[in-house]
Design a protein around this motif. Structure first.
Motif, short mmCIF file in Angstrom:
data_model
loop_
_atom_site.label_atom_id
_atom_site.label_comp_id
_atom_site.label_asym_id
_atom_site.label_seq_id
_atom_site.Cartn_x
_atom_site.Cartn_y
_atom_site.Cartn_z
N LEU A 72 0.85 -1.19 0.00
CA LEU A 72 0.00 0.00 0.00
C LEU A 72 0.89 1.24 0.00
O LEU A 72 1.84 1.31 0.77
CB LEU A 72 -0.89 0.05 1.25
CG LEU A 72 -2.14 -0.81 1.30
CD1 LEU A 72 -2.81 -0.63 2.66
CD2 LEU A 72 -3.11 -0.44 0.20
N ALA A 73 0.57 2.19 -0.87
CA ALA A 73 1.30 3.45 -0.90
C ALA A 73 0.34 4.58 -0.59
O ALA A 73 -0.74 4.67 -1.18
CB ALA A 73 1.95 3.67 -2.26
N PHE A 74 0.73 5.47 0.34
CA PHE A 74 -0.10 6.61 0.73
C PHE A 74 0.56 7.89 0.25
O PHE A 74 1.72 8.16 0.58
CB PHE A 74 -0.28 6.66 2.24
CG PHE A 74 -1.07 5.50 2.79
CD1 PHE A 74 -2.46 5.51 2.71
CD2 PHE A 74 -0.44 4.40 3.33
CE1 PHE A 74 -3.20 4.44 3.19
CE2 PHE A 74 -1.17 3.32 3.81
CZ PHE A 74 -2.56 3.34 3.74
N VAL A 75 -0.17 8.66 -0.56
CA VAL A 75 0.38 9.91 -1.10
C VAL A 75 -0.62 11.04 -0.87
O VAL A 75 -1.82 10.84 -0.87
CB VAL A 75 0.71 9.79 -2.60
CG1 VAL A 75 1.78 8.74 -2.84
CG2 VAL A 75 -0.53 9.49 -3.43
N GLU A 76 -0.06 12.26 -0.68
CA GLU A 76 -0.88 13.45 -0.46
C GLU A 76 -0.52 14.58 -1.41
O GLU A 76 -1.09 15.65 -1.33
CB GLU A 76 -0.74 13.91 0.99
CG GLU A 76 -1.21 12.89 2.00
CD GLU A 76 -0.90 13.28 3.43
OE1 GLU A 76 -1.69 14.04 4.02
OE2 GLU A 76 0.15 12.84 3.95
N SER A 77 0.46 14.33 -2.29
CA SER A 77 0.87 15.37 -3.24
C SER A 77 1.28 14.71 -4.55
O SER A 77 1.62 13.52 -4.58
CB SER A 77 2.04 16.19 -2.69
OG SER A 77 3.25 15.46 -2.80
N PRO A 78 1.27 15.48 -5.65
CA PRO A 78 1.68 14.94 -6.96
C PRO A 78 3.12 14.44 -6.97
O PRO A 78 3.42 13.42 -7.59
CB PRO A 78 1.48 16.12 -7.91
CG PRO A 78 0.50 17.02 -7.23
CD PRO A 78 0.77 16.88 -5.77
N PRO A 87 -7.41 23.05 -4.91
CA PRO A 87 -7.82 22.66 -6.27
C PRO A 87 -6.65 22.33 -7.19
O PRO A 87 -6.72 21.38 -7.97
CB PRO A 87 -8.59 23.88 -6.77
CG PRO A 87 -9.04 24.60 -5.55
CD PRO A 87 -7.98 24.37 -4.54
N MET A 88 -5.56 23.11 -7.14
CA MET A 88 -4.43 22.86 -8.03
C MET A 88 -3.76 21.52 -7.70
O MET A 88 -3.41 20.74 -8.60
CB MET A 88 -3.42 23.99 -7.96
CG MET A 88 -2.29 23.86 -8.97
SD MET A 88 -1.25 25.33 -9.01
CE MET A 88 0.01 24.81 -10.20
N THR A 89 -3.60 21.24 -6.42
CA THR A 89 -3.00 19.96 -6.01
C THR A 89 -3.89 18.79 -6.43
O THR A 89 -3.41 17.77 -6.92
CB THR A 89 -2.78 19.94 -4.49
OG1 THR A 89 -1.96 21.05 -4.12
CG2 THR A 89 -2.09 18.66 -4.06
#
Length: 359
Positions: free
Chosen positions: A13-19, A53-55
């Motif tokens: 499992l990979a957890f991401v919060e940004s591009p 919104p941009m993220t």
């Protein structure tokens, strides 16, 4: 056609919060696919979506690229109201308990730290969340509590005190032991790491394999930073520095950081004449796809480490401008100047510029 990876039986499992975090998970999976240690039951990418919104837009685009690579993507409206965290954590709990490997982009994130208290995974991986990775490894080695570098020193606030047991638990889980391995996948210059932590170099081979080489223009481009938004740099001094740099190097475009405020960007456009570009993907992919300026100007930030790797083999020059101590706000962390100088000083394959005059 590739089979869709990361089914309900996925053990990674990979957890991401940004591009950028999502990009670096793709780079990590690409590296391990080539060295024979790829996730055996596929990779499930869990996007803990922010509200910006941009993220969100960049994350949507990156999620499409991840699916094209055969990875499963699970989008969580993790901040969609007061009850959203409870629904998100409750829904993820079964997956967390089954996972053998957890990949995370931001070990400083309280959301991620909370999720770490649930998992029994024996393998933990931290992928780059920019220059913060350098500070994370240093704090882990010193046994310190996990605190972002730009936060002002002093006594912890009430929320810090309340969350302290969770943060301490996360730090213990991120410390290697006989029962648990820890890997840091990074393009940052990490000179030393705690015993047992494996450092794997991120050379942006997935980015270079999938995109480019770019068409190179004769002008210069400038990369924006969120140092104003995080309270580190004075906004007027920042605007003056951007104006001076653009004039000195003939820059025509300004690639905005996803956290830069609309008001600041409008002011930059009006007072510098730069074309403001709000990228729909991380800058490493934008630059690799092109067109991109022959010179890329930046202040100390992650891109002074990542762009030379993503643009390896091209004629693009990355130039970094030092932050003058006079630009710092009174609220800047005491560690800010030293950290920013370290970001610049450890960058490879960049041209270093002295701080410009803003007087």
């Amino acid at each position: 056609m590739r089979p869709r990876a990361g089914s309900a039986g996925s053990t990674t499992l990979a957890f991401v919060e940004s591009p950028v975090q999502l990009l670096n998970v793709l780079e990590w999976a690409h590296i391990h696919a080539h060295d024979g240690t790829a996730p055996d039951a596929g990779l499930t990418l869990v996007v803990l979506s922010p509200n910006d919104p941009m993220t969100r837009g960049q994350l949507r685009r990156m999620a499409e690229l991840a699916r094209d690579e055969g990875h499963a993507v699970r989008w969580e409206e993790a901040r969609g109201g007061t009850t959203a965290p409870f629904h998100t954590i409750g829904g993820l709990a079964p997956l967390l308990r089954r996972a053998r490997r957890i990949v995370m982009g931001d070990p400083f994130s309280r959301y991620v730290q909370l999720l770490l208290t649930i998992t029994r995974a024996r393998d933990l991986v931290v992928v780059d969340d920019g220059t913060a990775t350098m500070e994370f490894v240093a704090q882990l080695a010193r046994g310190e509590r996990l605190v972002r570098w730009h936060r002002r020193g002093g006594r912890p606030g009430p929320r810090d005190v309340l969350f302290a047991p969770v943060s301490a638990s996360a730090r213990r889980r991120l410390t290697p032991s006989d029962r648990r391995s820890v890997e840091v996948f990074s393009s940052m210059p990490i000179e030393s790491a705690p015993d047992g932590v494996t450092i794997t170099a991120n050379d942006f081979s997935w980015t270079r394999d999938r995109f480019g080489p770019p068409r190179i223009t004769k002008t210069a481009d400038m990369v924006g930073t969120s140092l104003v938004e995080t309270g580190v740099v004075d906004p007027d001094r920042y605007l003056d520095a951007v104006r001076a740099l653009a004039k000195a190097h003939g820059a025509t475009r300004y690639f905005a950081h996803r956290r830069e405020s609309v008001d600041k960007l409008h002011r930059l456009a009006a007072e510098t004449g730069l074309e403001i570009v709000r990228p729909d993907l991380p800058l490493e992919l934008i630059a690799r796809r092109g067109p991109i300026g022959r010179t890329i100007l930046s202040f100390p930030s992650t891109v002074v480490h990542t762009l030379p790797l993503a643009l390896a083999g091209t004629e693009v020059r990355v130039a970094v401008c030092d932050i003058d101590p006079a630009w710092l706000t009174e609220n800047a962390s005491p560690r800010a100047q030293g950290f920013l100088s370290g970001v610049t000083g450890t960058a490879r394959d960049v041209h270093r510029l002295s701080a410009v005059s803003t007087v």
